[in-house]
Scaffold this motif. Structure first.
Motif, mmCIF file in Angstrom:
data_model
loop_
_atom_site.group_PDB
_atom_site.id
_atom_site.type_symbol
_atom_site.label_atom_id
_atom_site.label_comp_id
_atom_site.label_asym_id
_atom_site.label_seq_id
_atom_site.Cartn_x
_atom_site.Cartn_y
_atom_site.Cartn_z
ATOM 1 N N ASP A 68 0.836 -1.200 0.000
ATOM 2 C CA ASP A 68 0.000 0.000 0.000
ATOM 3 C C ASP A 68 0.871 1.251 0.000
ATOM 4 O O ASP A 68 2.100 1.175 0.048
ATOM 5 N N SER A 97 -0.970 -1.202 -5.732
ATOM 6 C CA SER A 97 -2.309 -0.616 -5.734
ATOM 7 C C SER A 97 -2.296 0.499 -4.691
ATOM 8 O O SER A 97 -2.549 0.278 -3.507
ATOM 9 N N ILE A 173 -7.880 1.645 -8.663
ATOM 10 C CA ILE A 173 -8.850 1.689 -7.571
ATOM 11 C C ILE A 173 -10.258 1.463 -8.094
ATOM 12 O O ILE A 173 -11.053 0.705 -7.517
ATOM 13 N N ASN A 176 -10.603 -2.206 -9.091
ATOM 14 C CA ASN A 176 -10.647 -3.132 -7.973
ATOM 15 C C ASN A 176 -11.953 -3.049 -7.205
ATOM 16 O O ASN A 176 -12.428 -4.045 -6.658
ATOM 17 N N ASP A 242 -8.481 -1.787 -0.758
ATOM 18 C CA ASP A 242 -8.840 -1.194 -2.048
ATOM 19 C C ASP A 242 -10.256 -0.630 -2.040
ATOM 20 O O ASP A 242 -10.522 0.429 -2.626
#
Length: 300
Positions: A68, A97, A173, A176, A242
């Motif tokens: 992250d 991500s 984002i 996901n 996410d």
């Protein structure tokens, strides 16, 4: 061989990062990796380097595949991080991500050192990575992105340049969140169908040719109903991260939040039931637990 003549340093050798690293190595890219435990680098067939600073000093491209944004920030800007050893002309490629605003701030810090920064998160699952069939969503300066095409072509069958730095992470984002919606909703439907007495194979056949068709129906549940959870993808807890990123950073800001609370509840329940560090597909078992122990398969 890629013909790039550039050496890559990989930081982050988990389920996705390790597979990407192995794929690059197998396609002829010169690549080294770093992890506090060198054996976690070697398991993917890569040569380990002792520290982030040492890795940065010996490569042209630093590739990040981390959990992250807080971890990325520490690795890039820490006292012994990437920028502490970076030199002008290097490029950081962030496949994490991550949050777009964090990415833009890191790119600005890198630019002060003459270092390029490109966000390039991937999609396609752990089973696509070894075959170079990932999708890459790219954000960055056009010239810098163009100079990395050899890297993206080695790992992906589909490369999409989305705009300036941060655009790739923004796209990831959004993707996901939609992935989470389809997985949670399909899990609920499949558990409900099984609990109500339907044959799950017959139900899935109907869904796959009807208006309820989605990615989870097409690519995940044919395996899940046979007891194969497609291990190697992101965990339940990372899926929660996410979804929260979408809700907090995009949906509420733009006033479009509607479906998020139910999806988040499903994955948080799965985490609370002990599935947090398991692949996100296990949300179907959490929903099955809530329904009295329903399973879609008979495999132990």
């Amino acid at each position: 061989m890629t013909g790039s003549g550039r050496r890559v340093g990989l930081i982050g050798v988990g389920n996705m990062g390790g597979r990407i690293g192995r794929r690059l190595h197998e396609t002829g890219v010169e690549i080294v990796g770093h992890h506090p435990d060198p054996e976690k680098v070697r398991r993917w067939g890569l040569e380990p380097v002792d520290s982030v600073r040492a890795l940065t000093a010996c490569v042209d491209v630093v590739l990040l595949c981390l959990p992250d944004s807080p971890v990325v920030e520490a690795v890039v800007t820490g006292e012994d991080g990437v920028l502490a050893a970076a030199r002008e002309g290097q490029v950081i490629v962030d496949a994490t991500s991550a949050l777009p605003q964090s990415t833009r701030a890191l790119a600005a810090a890198a630019a002060e050192r003459g270092v390029g920064y490109v966000d390039a998160p991937v999609s396609g699952g752990a089973r696509s990575a070894p075959e170079g069939r990932l999708t890459v969503m790219v954000g960055g300066e056009p010239d810098t992105v163009a100079g990395l095409r050899w890297l993206f072509d080695a790992i992906a069958s589909s490369v999409h340049v989305m705009g300036p730095v941060g655009s790739g992470h923004l796209t990831k984002i959004l993707n996901n969140f939609l992935n989470a919606v389809s997985l949670a909703a399909t899990s609920e439907v499949m558990v409900a169908g099984r609990a109500a007495g339907l044959d799950v194979h017959a139900l899935l056949q109907v869904l796959s040719v009807s208006s309820g068709r989605n990615y989870a129906v097409e690519t995940r549940f044919p395996s899940i109903i046979e007891g194969d959870y497609l291990e190697g993808g992101i965990t339940v807890d990372l899926m929660i991260k996410d979804v929260v990123s979408y809700l907090d950073q995009i949906a509420r800001q733009h006033g479009v939040s509607l479906a998020g609370s139910g999806v988040l509840s499903a994955f948080r329940m799965a985490s609370a039931l002990g599935y947090g560090d398991q692949i996100n597909n296990r949300v179907v078992d959490a929903l099955g637990d809530a329904a009295g122990g329903v399973r879609l398969h008979t495999r132990p």
